[in-house]
Design a protein around this motif. Structure first.
Motif, mmCIF file in Angstrom:
data_model
loop_
_atom_site.group_PDB
_atom_site.id
_atom_site.type_symbol
_atom_site.label_atom_id
_atom_site.label_comp_id
_atom_site.label_asym_id
_atom_site.label_seq_id
_atom_site.Cartn_x
_atom_site.Cartn_y
_atom_site.Cartn_z
ATOM 1 N N UNK A 288 -4.541 15.664 8.356
ATOM 2 C CA UNK A 288 -5.430 15.713 7.187
ATOM 3 C C UNK A 288 -4.576 15.714 5.925
ATOM 4 N N UNK A 289 -5.073 15.068 4.886
ATOM 5 C CA UNK A 289 -4.429 15.110 3.576
ATOM 6 C C UNK A 289 -5.450 15.679 2.591
ATOM 7 N N UNK A 290 -5.042 16.671 1.821
ATOM 8 C CA UNK A 290 -5.960 17.294 0.871
ATOM 9 C C UNK A 290 -5.736 16.792 -0.547
ATOM 10 N N UNK A 291 -6.833 16.620 -1.275
ATOM 11 C CA UNK A 291 -6.801 16.200 -2.689
ATOM 12 C C UNK A 291 -7.659 17.172 -3.483
ATOM 13 N N UNK A 292 -7.464 17.225 -4.798
ATOM 14 C CA UNK A 292 -8.298 18.123 -5.603
ATOM 15 C C UNK A 292 -9.788 17.868 -5.370
ATOM 16 N N UNK B 290 0.841 -1.189 0.000
ATOM 17 C CA UNK B 290 0.000 0.000 0.000
ATOM 18 C C UNK B 290 0.880 1.245 0.000
ATOM 19 N N UNK B 291 0.326 2.332 -0.540
ATOM 20 C CA UNK B 291 1.045 3.606 -0.585
ATOM 21 C C UNK B 291 0.306 4.597 0.303
ATOM 22 N N UNK B 292 1.057 5.480 0.969
ATOM 23 C CA UNK B 292 0.444 6.452 1.882
ATOM 24 C C UNK B 292 0.861 7.869 1.519
ATOM 25 N N UNK B 293 0.032 8.825 1.913
ATOM 26 C CA UNK B 293 0.307 10.234 1.616
ATOM 27 C C UNK B 293 1.526 10.734 2.372
ATOM 28 N N UNK B 294 1.729 10.245 3.603
ATOM 29 C CA UNK B 294 2.850 10.729 4.415
ATOM 30 C C UNK B 294 3.476 9.578 5.176
ATOM 31 N N UNK B 295 4.812 9.460 5.089
ATOM 32 C CA UNK B 295 5.479 8.371 5.806
ATOM 33 C C UNK B 295 5.902 8.882 7.174
ATOM 34 N N UNK B 296 5.039 8.666 8.158
ATOM 35 C CA UNK B 296 5.301 9.204 9.503
ATOM 36 C C UNK B 296 6.416 8.415 10.201
ATOM 37 N N UNK B 297 7.170 9.126 11.067
ATOM 38 C CA UNK B 297 8.297 8.534 11.802
ATOM 39 C C UNK B 297 7.829 7.754 13.040
ATOM 40 N N UNK B 298 8.770 7.143 13.704
ATOM 41 C CA UNK B 298 8.529 6.407 14.950
ATOM 42 C C UNK B 298 7.754 7.267 15.958
ATOM 43 N N UNK B 299 6.681 6.710 16.477
ATOM 44 C CA UNK B 299 5.931 7.385 17.536
ATOM 45 C C UNK B 299 4.948 8.437 17.045
ATOM 46 N N UNK B 300 5.035 8.833 15.769
ATOM 47 C CA UNK B 300 4.142 9.859 15.221
ATOM 48 C C UNK B 300 2.770 9.223 14.938
ATOM 49 N N UNK B 301 1.709 10.000 15.209
ATOM 50 C CA UNK B 301 0.352 9.490 15.119
ATOM 51 C C UNK B 301 -0.317 9.841 13.795
ATOM 52 N N UNK B 302 -1.323 9.063 13.458
ATOM 53 C CA UNK B 302 -2.175 9.379 12.319
ATOM 54 C C UNK B 302 -3.575 9.700 12.787
ATOM 55 N N UNK B 303 -4.136 10.797 12.272
ATOM 56 C CA UNK B 303 -5.558 11.081 12.505
ATOM 57 C C UNK B 303 -6.288 10.981 11.175
ATOM 58 N N UNK B 304 -5.683 11.545 10.131
ATOM 59 C CA UNK B 304 -6.292 11.529 8.808
ATOM 60 C C UNK B 304 -5.284 11.098 7.743
ATOM 61 N N UNK B 305 -4.422 10.151 8.084
ATOM 62 C CA UNK B 305 -3.518 9.563 7.081
ATOM 63 C C UNK B 305 -4.377 8.972 5.960
ATOM 64 N N UNK B 306 -3.893 9.021 4.719
ATOM 65 C CA UNK B 306 -4.617 8.396 3.602
ATOM 66 C C UNK B 306 -3.669 7.455 2.875
ATOM 67 N N UNK B 307 -4.161 6.248 2.619
ATOM 68 C CA UNK B 307 -3.390 5.247 1.874
ATOM 69 C C UNK B 307 -4.284 4.666 0.783
ATOM 70 N N UNK B 308 -3.686 3.956 -0.159
ATOM 71 C CA UNK B 308 -4.535 3.212 -1.101
ATOM 72 C C UNK B 308 -4.041 1.785 -1.270
ATOM 73 N N UNK B 309 -4.982 0.912 -1.611
ATOM 74 C CA UNK B 309 -4.669 -0.499 -1.852
ATOM 75 C C UNK B 309 -5.415 -0.965 -3.095
ATOM 76 N N UNK B 310 -4.880 -1.974 -3.748
ATOM 77 C CA UNK B 310 -5.539 -2.580 -4.921
ATOM 78 C C UNK B 310 -6.003 -3.973 -4.543
ATOM 79 N N UNK B 311 -7.272 -4.251 -4.824
ATOM 80 C CA UNK B 311 -7.851 -5.540 -4.436
ATOM 81 C C UNK B 311 -8.259 -6.302 -5.697
#
Lengths: 256, 256
Positions: free
Chosen positions: B246-250, B45-66
């Motif tokens: 938060x991650x913003x998209x068009x 999976x790919x993510x909008x932001x690669x957060x470091x050790x201990x950093x939290x996600x509230x609105x991280x966005x990733x995508x996956x192919x099924x």
């Protein structure tokens, strides 16, 4: 021996409640062990409210007797040093007359209960809220809660193992509000009385949730109260959404 | 293969950051393992932001192919089931065109940094805030922060291991505010840009803290920026107060 009041904050998850137990971690045990690092024990501390397994403290108050005349700030710092890494913190400390008692001098207890409304499992608030995936009708819950305020026989909302001499208590406040929490919408219950029966707040919240979900009418709570029958109570909700928020005394022991 | 966007919330404490690692737990690894319970992998999976050790996600966005055309709600429910008990939750899910990319389609990232001001150790917020025992001057920090907004060479505020091609970035917002948190007064930093250099937010906050504490003047931050020299940066603050908010998209991928 100088007597000190301690304002205690704790995360309830790792503890089998406030009260010292033989083979299980307790908040009281953690603080008494920290005291023993400062002065030879045994130490026995008394608290305003004996919270159950998983229940949190925000403004719990306890007292301890020490041999030395500690500076209160230094005593709280030394305790916090020895309490680490347990999630227990002494957030205030004051020296008091030796007839002051954390439990018997208290004239009011205030609890907070947090429900988090969302489908996805809680991450940052895990173990700190009762999570529900359905929304609740706050106005209906408040209407039901209003029937509980005042002096009543609270037999319906009392655990079968409650040791209080009488089921008669005066509930001073039961306020329901919706707030925006860090992880989503929350419902907060603010419950205030001189003292409570065992499991009274969790019995209130579990019953009011049924009203908020539409399964009970607000007036059903009045009927349940008047039944004076434990079997008339709704489900008792889990403890991990409950916080002992504040203890009231004739004079604030921490007013400097 | 149908592509799905996942809005991901996580507590950073148990993870060595977002990115999958060979021998350490990661958020990416936890989600890819959960995906493998639903459809044979390997999944990447790919993510909008690669957060470091201990950093939290509230609105991280990733995508996956099924392989299967999952109903998005059922996919998020199945993932949350398999993610337990890790503190990772899929809070939203949507199917998107297969040229949509969680990282490359993103046009904005917003971070939150939380400082808790109090002496006693945090209990409920442990690992979720940077705790300081001294208060900070919010107005002075905002004055300093205003020097950083706009397009600049941010070499001073960039980790030496940063892999970005250029130190030139445009900072759209750096707002400092005082809020009343659950455990005491907090200082929140709201930081927004199209993209960030490695450790940029933590370098900002660590430097602004020096201003808030009175050790630096606000104009010292302007001088540090203009020095374009990593050595001019203040201390980099710890990661456990940082949230990818938060991650913003068009177009909002989760607008139903």
């Amino acid at each position: 021996m100088p007597r000190f009041a301690l304002k205690v904050e704790y995360h309830g998850a790792p503890f089998a409640g406030w009260q010292r137990q033989k083979d299980q971690p307790s908040v009281q045990g953690a603080i008494e062990d920290a005291l023993a690092r400062l002065e030879p024990g045994p130490h026995t501390i008394a608290a305003a409210g004996r919270t159950d397994t998983g229940v949190h403290g925000l403004g719990q108050v306890a007292h301890c007797d020490m041999a030395k005349a500690w500076d209160p700030f230094r005593l709280s710092e030394a305790l916090n040093y020895h309490l680490k890494p347990a999630p227990v913190a002494i957030v205030d400390c004051a020296q008091l007359d030796d007839d002051w008692h954390a439990r018997f001098s208290a004239i009011e207890r205030q609890y907070l209960f947090r429900i988090l409304i969302r489908r996805a499992p809680a991450t940052h608030d895990a173990g700190q809220v009762w999570q529900l995936s359905h929304d609740l009708d706050v106005a209906a819950m408040q209407e039901a809660a209003d029937h509980l305020v005042g002096q009543h026989d609270f037999t319906t909302f009392r655990s079968s193992i409650c040791q209080a001499a009488s089921p008669l208590k005066t509930l001073d406040e039961l306020r329901v509000e919706r707030v925006q929490g860090f992880s989503g919408p929350e419902i907060h219950f603010h419950v205030r009385a001189r003292s409570f029966l065992h499991n009274q707040v969790r019995s209130f919240v579990g019953t009011l949730e049924r009203v908020g979900a539409g399964a009970w009418d607000p007036v059903d709570v009045k009927d349940a109260l008047e039944a004076c029958d434990r079997a008339a109570c709704g489900p008792v909700c889990p403890g991990h959404g409950l916080y002992l928020a504040r203890v009231g005394y004739p004079q604030d022991p921490f007013a400097s």
